[in-house]
Design a protein around this motif. Structure first.
Motif, short mmCIF file in Angstrom:
data_model
loop_
_atom_site.label_atom_id
_atom_site.label_comp_id
_atom_site.label_asym_id
_atom_site.label_seq_id
_atom_site.Cartn_x
_atom_site.Cartn_y
_atom_site.Cartn_z
N PRO A 186 0.83 -1.21 0.00
CA PRO A 186 0.00 0.00 0.00
C PRO A 186 0.87 1.26 0.00
O PRO A 186 1.89 1.31 0.68
N PRO A 187 0.48 2.29 -0.77
CA PRO A 187 1.23 3.55 -0.76
C PRO A 187 1.06 4.28 0.57
O PRO A 187 0.10 4.04 1.30
N LEU A 188 2.01 5.17 0.87
CA LEU A 188 1.98 5.87 2.16
C LEU A 188 0.68 6.63 2.37
O LEU A 188 0.19 6.73 3.50
N GLN A 189 0.11 7.20 1.29
CA GLN A 189 -1.12 7.97 1.45
C GLN A 189 -2.31 7.10 1.86
O GLN A 189 -3.30 7.61 2.40
N ASP A 190 -2.19 5.79 1.63
CA ASP A 190 -3.23 4.88 2.11
C ASP A 190 -2.91 4.34 3.50
O ASP A 190 -3.82 3.96 4.26
N VAL A 191 -1.64 4.29 3.83
CA VAL A 191 -1.22 3.78 5.14
C VAL A 191 -1.52 4.78 6.25
O VAL A 191 -1.99 4.40 7.34
N ALA A 192 -1.26 6.05 6.00
CA ALA A 192 -1.37 7.07 7.05
C ALA A 192 -2.75 7.12 7.70
O ALA A 192 -2.84 7.14 8.94
N PRO A 193 -3.87 7.13 6.95
CA PRO A 193 -5.18 7.16 7.62
C PRO A 193 -5.42 5.94 8.50
O PRO A 193 -6.08 6.05 9.54
N VAL A 194 -4.88 4.79 8.11
CA VAL A 194 -5.05 3.58 8.91
C VAL A 194 -4.30 3.71 10.23
O VAL A 194 -4.83 3.43 11.31
N LEU A 195 -3.04 4.15 10.16
CA LEU A 195 -2.23 4.27 11.38
C LEU A 195 -2.80 5.32 12.33
O LEU A 195 -2.65 5.21 13.55
N ALA A 196 -3.44 6.34 11.78
CA ALA A 196 -4.00 7.40 12.62
C ALA A 196 -5.27 6.96 13.35
O ALA A 196 -5.66 7.59 14.35
N ARG A 197 -5.90 5.88 12.90
CA ARG A 197 -7.19 5.47 13.45
C ARG A 197 -7.19 4.13 14.19
O ARG A 197 -8.00 3.91 15.07
N ALA A 198 -6.29 3.24 13.81
CA ALA A 198 -6.32 1.88 14.37
C ALA A 198 -5.79 1.83 15.79
O ALA A 198 -4.76 2.44 16.11
N CYS A 199 -6.49 1.09 16.64
CA CYS A 199 -6.06 0.90 18.03
C CYS A 199 -6.60 -0.45 18.50
O CYS A 199 -7.70 -0.86 18.10
N GLY A 200 -5.82 -1.13 19.30
CA GLY A 200 -6.24 -2.41 19.86
C GLY A 200 -5.93 -2.47 21.34
O GLY A 200 -5.57 -1.46 21.96
N HIS A 201 -6.01 -3.66 21.90
CA HIS A 201 -5.83 -3.79 23.35
C HIS A 201 -4.38 -3.56 23.77
O HIS A 201 -4.11 -3.36 24.96
N ARG A 202 -3.43 -3.56 22.81
CA ARG A 202 -2.03 -3.30 23.13
C ARG A 202 -1.60 -1.88 22.78
O ARG A 202 -0.42 -1.54 22.92
N GLY A 203 -2.51 -1.06 22.32
CA GLY A 203 -2.16 0.31 21.96
C GLY A 203 -2.51 0.62 20.51
O GLY A 203 -3.14 -0.19 19.83
N SER A 204 -2.08 1.78 20.06
CA SER A 204 -2.45 2.25 18.73
C SER A 204 -1.31 2.06 17.73
O SER A 204 -0.14 1.95 18.11
N CYS A 205 -1.67 2.06 16.46
CA CYS A 205 -0.65 2.02 15.41
C CYS A 205 0.16 3.30 15.39
O CYS A 205 1.36 3.28 15.06
N ALA A 206 -0.47 4.42 15.72
CA ALA A 206 0.26 5.69 15.77
C ALA A 206 1.35 5.64 16.84
O ALA A 206 2.46 6.16 16.64
#
Length: 242
Positions: A186-206
């Motif tokens: 995936p290109p960076l412009q598609d990765v960034a929105p995912v990392l800014a929003r994803a979070c789980g029980h161990r913390g966030s992608c950000a």
């Protein structure tokens, strides 16, 4: 352990990262652990013992080094006696591993970092005590490999030190055939929105991205793509919380 090329805390603070701890904190939310997907076949103690023996046999009498390019730098989960910078040629960091657990959820899947073919990756190698090869390999395996779809994702890679020496280093999530690997990358412009929003029980992608960039800087490493990505993720978070 000595950290070759490490930056002072003052230099690190002045590195002008756009992604800050305050922005990372905005991404945190409480998430339940959904558990492993029912299609995953977990590894047994016998599996770990078999893989460990194979890797111990592969390294033989050579020193055991483990190559870290992401979270193993700041949370290795195994013991080491020395570390230094090293470069893996023919590989580069990519957020291309789909996750719905840990730092993602079924409702908001995340992306974790792995090594993909092409380019170069500057990272850190950790030396394991000769008398503890089995114990430390087992620890590293249990941290990085939990189910059988990831069998093909770890290997010994040749890495080059700053002194010009080529060393074989055990590396996790380098290529492989796991169905969770996204292809094409995936290109960076598609990765960034995912990392800014994803979070789980161990913390966030950000948080994962932030910790990786900060701890790479302690070794004097600035990955060009990660640097661009942290700026893009910072803008995403700011826009969401404007």
């Amino acid at each position: 352990m000595s950290r070759s090329g490490a930056l002072t805390s003052t230099a690190l603070k002045s590195s002008s990262m756009a992604l800050t701890q305050d922005l990372v904190d905005l991404c945190f939310r409480d998430e339940m652990d959904p558990g492993a997907p029912p299609t995953w076949e977990p590894l047994t103690d016998a599996d770990y013992a078999e893989i460990t023996e194979r890797l111990v046999g592969d390294i033989g009498d050579e020193p055991l080094w483990i190559f870290a390019y992401g979270s193993l730098i700041w949370k290795p989960g195994f013991d080491s006696i020395a570390c230094q910078r090293a470069t893996a040629y023919g590989w580069h960091r990519s957020f291309s591993l789909h996750i719905e657990r840990g730092r993602g959820s079924p409702d908001q899947p995340g992306l974790m970092m792995m090594l993909s073919r092409g380019g170069r990756c500057d990272g850190v190698i950790y030396r394991v005590s000769d008398s503890e090869k089995r114990e430390q390999i087992d620890k590293a395996l249990r941290r990085e490999v939990s189910h059988k779809d990831s069998f093909s994702t770890f290997r010994f890679l040749p890495v080059r030190t700053q002194g010009g020496e080529t060393i074989r280093a055990l590396t996790f999530w380098a290529g492989g055939k796991s169905p969770r690997i996204i292809r094409p990358l995936p290109p960076l412009q598609d990765v960034a929105p995912v990392l800014a929003r994803a979070c789980g029980h161990r913390g966030s992608c950000a948080e994962y991205l932030y910790n990786t960039v900060v701890h790479l800087a302690e070794f004097g490493i600035r990955d060009r793509n990660l640097w661009r990505l942290q700026e893009m993720v910072a803008r995403e978070i700011e826009a969401m919380h404007a």
